[in-house]
Design a protein around this motif. Sequence first.
Motif, PDB file in Angstrom:
ATOM      1  N   PRO A 146       0.817  -1.209   0.000  1.00  0.00           N
ATOM      2  CA  PRO A 146       0.000   0.000   0.000  1.00  0.00           C
ATOM      3  C   PRO A 146       0.852   1.262   0.000  1.00  0.00           C
ATOM      4  O   PRO A 146       2.032   1.236   0.343  1.00  0.00           O
ATOM      5  CB  PRO A 146      -0.798  -0.132   1.305  1.00  0.00           C
ATOM      6  CG  PRO A 146       0.056  -0.994   2.183  1.00  0.00           C
ATOM      7  CD  PRO A 146       0.740  -1.954   1.263  1.00  0.00           C
ATOM      8  N   LEU A 147       0.236   2.356  -0.387  1.00  0.00           N
ATOM      9  CA  LEU A 147       0.900   3.651  -0.396  1.00  0.00           C
ATOM     10  C   LEU A 147       1.034   4.170   1.032  1.00  0.00           C
ATOM     11  O   LEU A 147       0.091   4.105   1.824  1.00  0.00           O
ATOM     12  CB  LEU A 147       0.083   4.637  -1.233  1.00  0.00           C
ATOM     13  CG  LEU A 147       0.524   6.101  -1.226  1.00  0.00           C
ATOM     14  CD1 LEU A 147       1.899   6.261  -1.857  1.00  0.00           C
ATOM     15  CD2 LEU A 147      -0.512   6.968  -1.944  1.00  0.00           C
ATOM     16  N   HIS A 148       2.212   4.710   1.357  1.00  0.00           N
ATOM     17  CA  HIS A 148       2.461   5.315   2.668  1.00  0.00           C
ATOM     18  C   HIS A 148       2.737   6.804   2.488  1.00  0.00           C
ATOM     19  O   HIS A 148       3.492   7.199   1.593  1.00  0.00           O
ATOM     20  CB  HIS A 148       3.643   4.634   3.353  1.00  0.00           C
ATOM     21  CG  HIS A 148       3.430   3.174   3.591  1.00  0.00           C
ATOM     22  ND1 HIS A 148       2.587   2.695   4.574  1.00  0.00           N
ATOM     23  CD2 HIS A 148       3.919   2.081   2.945  1.00  0.00           C
ATOM     24  CE1 HIS A 148       2.577   1.371   4.534  1.00  0.00           C
ATOM     25  NE2 HIS A 148       3.375   0.970   3.557  1.00  0.00           N
ATOM     26  N   LEU A 149       2.129   7.619   3.337  1.00  0.00           N
ATOM     27  CA  LEU A 149       2.302   9.065   3.270  1.00  0.00           C
ATOM     28  C   LEU A 149       2.653   9.621   4.642  1.00  0.00           C
ATOM     29  O   LEU A 149       2.090   9.195   5.661  1.00  0.00           O
ATOM     30  CB  LEU A 149       1.020   9.737   2.767  1.00  0.00           C
ATOM     31  CG  LEU A 149       0.598   9.425   1.329  1.00  0.00           C
ATOM     32  CD1 LEU A 149      -0.739  10.086   1.022  1.00  0.00           C
ATOM     33  CD2 LEU A 149       1.663   9.876   0.329  1.00  0.00           C
TER      34      LEU A 149
ATOM     35  N   GLY B 233      13.553   5.100  -7.830  1.00  0.00           N
ATOM     36  CA  GLY B 233      13.553   3.654  -7.994  1.00  0.00           C
ATOM     37  C   GLY B 233      14.942   3.070  -7.876  1.00  0.00           C
ATOM     38  O   GLY B 233      15.118   1.984  -7.304  1.00  0.00           O
ATOM     39  N   ALA B 234      15.943   3.769  -8.401  1.00  0.00           N
ATOM     40  CA  ALA B 234      17.321   3.287  -8.297  1.00  0.00           C
ATOM     41  C   ALA B 234      17.782   3.283  -6.846  1.00  0.00           C
ATOM     42  O   ALA B 234      18.451   2.341  -6.391  1.00  0.00           O
ATOM     43  CB  ALA B 234      18.243   4.160  -9.147  1.00  0.00           C
ATOM     44  N   ALA B 235      17.425   4.321  -6.094  1.00  0.00           N
ATOM     45  CA  ALA B 235      17.791   4.382  -4.684  1.00  0.00           C
ATOM     46  C   ALA B 235      17.102   3.277  -3.888  1.00  0.00           C
ATOM     47  O   ALA B 235      17.711   2.632  -3.023  1.00  0.00           O
ATOM     48  CB  ALA B 235      17.436   5.749  -4.104  1.00  0.00           C
ATOM     49  N   ARG B 236      15.839   3.037  -4.200  1.00  0.00           N
ATOM     50  CA  ARG B 236      15.090   1.976  -3.513  1.00  0.00           C
ATOM     51  C   ARG B 236      15.713   0.612  -3.790  1.00  0.00           C
ATOM     52  O   ARG B 236      15.892  -0.206  -2.879  1.00  0.00           O
ATOM     53  CB  ARG B 236      13.636   2.006  -3.958  1.00  0.00           C
ATOM     54  CG  ARG B 236      12.735   0.961  -3.296  1.00  0.00           C
ATOM     55  CD  ARG B 236      11.284   1.211  -3.703  1.00  0.00           C
ATOM     56  NE  ARG B 236      10.363   0.291  -3.060  1.00  0.00           N
ATOM     57  CZ  ARG B 236       9.908  -0.825  -3.615  1.00  0.00           C
ATOM     58  NH1 ARG B 236      10.307  -1.161  -4.846  1.00  0.00           N
ATOM     59  NH2 ARG B 236       9.061  -1.603  -2.974  1.00  0.00           N
TER      60      ARG B 236
ATOM     61  N   VAL C 244      10.717   2.552   1.674  1.00  0.00           N
ATOM     62  CA  VAL C 244      11.484   3.642   1.070  1.00  0.00           C
ATOM     63  C   VAL C 244      10.511   4.715   0.590  1.00  0.00           C
ATOM     64  O   VAL C 244       9.653   4.466  -0.258  1.00  0.00           O
ATOM     65  CB  VAL C 244      12.342   3.135  -0.106  1.00  0.00           C
ATOM     66  CG1 VAL C 244      13.131   4.297  -0.711  1.00  0.00           C
ATOM     67  CG2 VAL C 244      13.299   2.034   0.360  1.00  0.00           C
ATOM     68  N   LEU C 245      10.638   5.926   1.166  1.00  0.00           N
ATOM     69  CA  LEU C 245       9.759   7.040   0.831  1.00  0.00           C
ATOM     70  C   LEU C 245      10.548   8.145   0.130  1.00  0.00           C
ATOM     71  O   LEU C 245      11.652   8.493   0.555  1.00  0.00           O
ATOM     72  CB  LEU C 245       9.113   7.623   2.096  1.00  0.00           C
ATOM     73  CG  LEU C 245       8.401   6.675   3.067  1.00  0.00           C
ATOM     74  CD1 LEU C 245       7.678   7.479   4.140  1.00  0.00           C
ATOM     75  CD2 LEU C 245       7.437   5.751   2.356  1.00  0.00           C
ATOM     76  N   ALA C 246       9.974   8.699  -0.915  1.00  0.00           N
ATOM     77  CA  ALA C 246      10.572   9.857  -1.580  1.00  0.00           C
ATOM     78  C   ALA C 246      10.293  11.103  -0.753  1.00  0.00           C
ATOM     79  O   ALA C 246       9.152  11.345  -0.342  1.00  0.00           O
ATOM     80  CB  ALA C 246       9.999  10.014  -2.981  1.00  0.00           C
ATOM     81  N   ALA C 247      11.328  11.897  -0.506  1.00  0.00           N
ATOM     82  CA  ALA C 247      11.204  13.123   0.287  1.00  0.00           C
ATOM     83  C   ALA C 247      11.128  14.320  -0.649  1.00  0.00           C
ATOM     84  O   ALA C 247      12.069  14.595  -1.398  1.00  0.00           O
ATOM     85  CB  ALA C 247      12.378  13.260   1.241  1.00  0.00           C
ATOM     86  N   LEU C 248      10.003  15.011  -0.627  1.00  0.00           N
ATOM     87  CA  LEU C 248       9.798  16.180  -1.472  1.00  0.00           C
ATOM     88  C   LEU C 248       9.393  17.383  -0.632  1.00  0.00           C
ATOM     89  O   LEU C 248       8.632  17.248   0.331  1.00  0.00           O
ATOM     90  CB  LEU C 248       8.686  15.932  -2.506  1.00  0.00           C
ATOM     91  CG  LEU C 248       8.852  14.798  -3.519  1.00  0.00           C
ATOM     92  CD1 LEU C 248       7.616  14.752  -4.423  1.00  0.00           C
ATOM     93  CD2 LEU C 248      10.115  14.976  -4.338  1.00  0.00           C
TER      94      LEU C 248
ATOM     95  N   ALA D  19       4.396   2.883 -10.363  1.00  0.00           N
ATOM     96  CA  ALA D  19       5.522   2.410 -11.167  1.00  0.00           C
ATOM     97  C   ALA D  19       6.529   1.615 -10.359  1.00  0.00           C
ATOM     98  O   ALA D  19       7.502   1.102 -10.918  1.00  0.00           O
ATOM     99  CB  ALA D  19       6.218   3.596 -11.841  1.00  0.00           C
ATOM    100  N   GLY D  20       6.323   1.523  -9.054  1.00  0.00           N
ATOM    101  CA  GLY D  20       7.245   0.769  -8.211  1.00  0.00           C
ATOM    102  C   GLY D  20       8.478   1.535  -7.799  1.00  0.00           C
ATOM    103  O   GLY D  20       9.444   0.947  -7.302  1.00  0.00           O
ATOM    104  N   ALA D  21       8.481   2.865  -7.990  1.00  0.00           N
ATOM    105  CA  ALA D  21       9.664   3.649  -7.644  1.00  0.00           C
ATOM    106  C   ALA D  21       9.849   3.774  -6.143  1.00  0.00           C
ATOM    107  O   ALA D  21      10.977   3.755  -5.644  1.00  0.00           O
ATOM    108  CB  ALA D  21       9.562   5.038  -8.277  1.00  0.00           C
ATOM    109  N   VAL D  22       8.750   3.911  -5.415  1.00  0.00           N
ATOM    110  CA  VAL D  22       8.810   4.136  -3.971  1.00  0.00           C
ATOM    111  C   VAL D  22       7.628   3.464  -3.288  1.00  0.00           C
ATOM    112  O   VAL D  22       6.641   3.107  -3.926  1.00  0.00           O
ATOM    113  CB  VAL D  22       8.790   5.651  -3.634  1.00  0.00           C
ATOM    114  CG1 VAL D  22      10.084   6.332  -4.047  1.00  0.00           C
ATOM    115  CG2 VAL D  22       7.593   6.342  -4.275  1.00  0.00           C
ATOM    116  N   ASP D  23       7.765   3.341  -1.973  1.00  0.00           N
ATOM    117  CA  ASP D  23       6.655   2.832  -1.159  1.00  0.00           C
ATOM    118  C   ASP D  23       5.735   3.956  -0.701  1.00  0.00           C
ATOM    119  O   ASP D  23       4.654   3.686  -0.168  1.00  0.00           O
ATOM    120  CB  ASP D  23       7.201   2.087   0.062  1.00  0.00           C
ATOM    121  CG  ASP D  23       8.075   0.910  -0.330  1.00  0.00           C
ATOM    122  OD1 ASP D  23       7.558   0.007  -1.011  1.00  0.00           O
ATOM    123  OD2 ASP D  23       9.266   0.912   0.027  1.00  0.00           O
ATOM    124  N   GLY D  24       6.177   5.191  -0.875  1.00  0.00           N
ATOM    125  CA  GLY D  24       5.359   6.321  -0.462  1.00  0.00           C
ATOM    126  C   GLY D  24       6.154   7.610  -0.498  1.00  0.00           C
ATOM    127  O   GLY D  24       7.225   7.685  -1.119  1.00  0.00           O
TER     128      GLY D  24
END
Length: 360
Positions: A10-13, A225-228, A247-251, A296-301
């Motif tokens: 699932p998506l995590h925020l 995705g590469a970092a994950r 693994v969460l993308a920080a924006l 796309a599978g790049a991140v978990d959230g």
Amino acid sequence: MTASAACRGPLHLAAAIDQPGAYAAAPYTELALLAERGALDFVTLGDSFAEHGPDALAVLSRIAPATGRVGLVPTVTTTHTEPFHVQAAVATLDWVSHGRAGWAVDVSVTEAEARLFGRRRAAPAEALWREAGEVADVARRLWDSWEDDAEIRDVATGRFIDRDKLHYVDFEGGTFSVRGPSIVPRPPQGNPVVVVDATTGHARETAARHADVALVRAASPEQAGAARAELHRRAAELGREPGQLRVLAALVVDLGGGEHAAQPGHGGGPLPTAGGPLYRGGPVDLADLIAGWHGAGAVDGFHLTPVEPRRDLERLVNGTVSLLQHRGVFRTFYPGATLREHLGLARPANRHAALAGDPS
């Protein structure tokens, strides 16, 4: 990204609730409750010896009773601080929040910060992150130093604890040693959640070895995705189950444009800045970005830091999150009570109880 790379979970925020200049509890409580209304996994509150402001861990301990479900993750600097005190404070946050605590591990790299304590000089980042990993390791050992049923509270005999279920840790690190046991009973989550900003190389190694949640600052789904993939690969090499590392993308997000499209030049996505990848646009386009990267599978959230805390978090929850919920991409309620449950992470077994139950 290929279809086979699609995220299976699932998506995590999560969102930052930092508010420079705010020293009362009320502004932080307001934002934490707003995030909770959107069913976000957790909120973070930054802290640093290099900046003025209230102690993040103390602030979140103060607002814990005012919230009921959202996870609470303060930044805790492991440099110049005593690991025994750090673990006791994080365990206490887990108790007062009924299992919603995490801690964002960080280091202190400057001479100015070192002078505040006067005990040692600043050290290279590689050494500091190695030490941070040791602090995370000994914290888990200290949390396990009380077995879950160590408290017996037997009024008739006057016995509060079963001493056979308290354990020394006898940890020797590169810069400290800890004997234990902890002075705080094992936290409700067993081990509160460890969060590491894994953007830099040294921190990424610590994250792969010790983190439950890794944050990566990436300006594209390919970067993220590469970092994950790298974090999961390294975690597997270290004997961990990669699927247990989120693994969460920080924006950084600026939603001042309201419902308008993303600012020209952002192309619907973030642009690199000195403060990290910045998304500037409207809540709808941000929802598309989040759903696209996750799908796309790049991140978990995502971990999102509002440029203007009150305005942008409100637009995030009422706009972006509501749209993701309407699409069925993000949950509409908390299925569990603890931060580990929000993240889909199991409560770790106590290492001493596991050994005692092993017939071999």
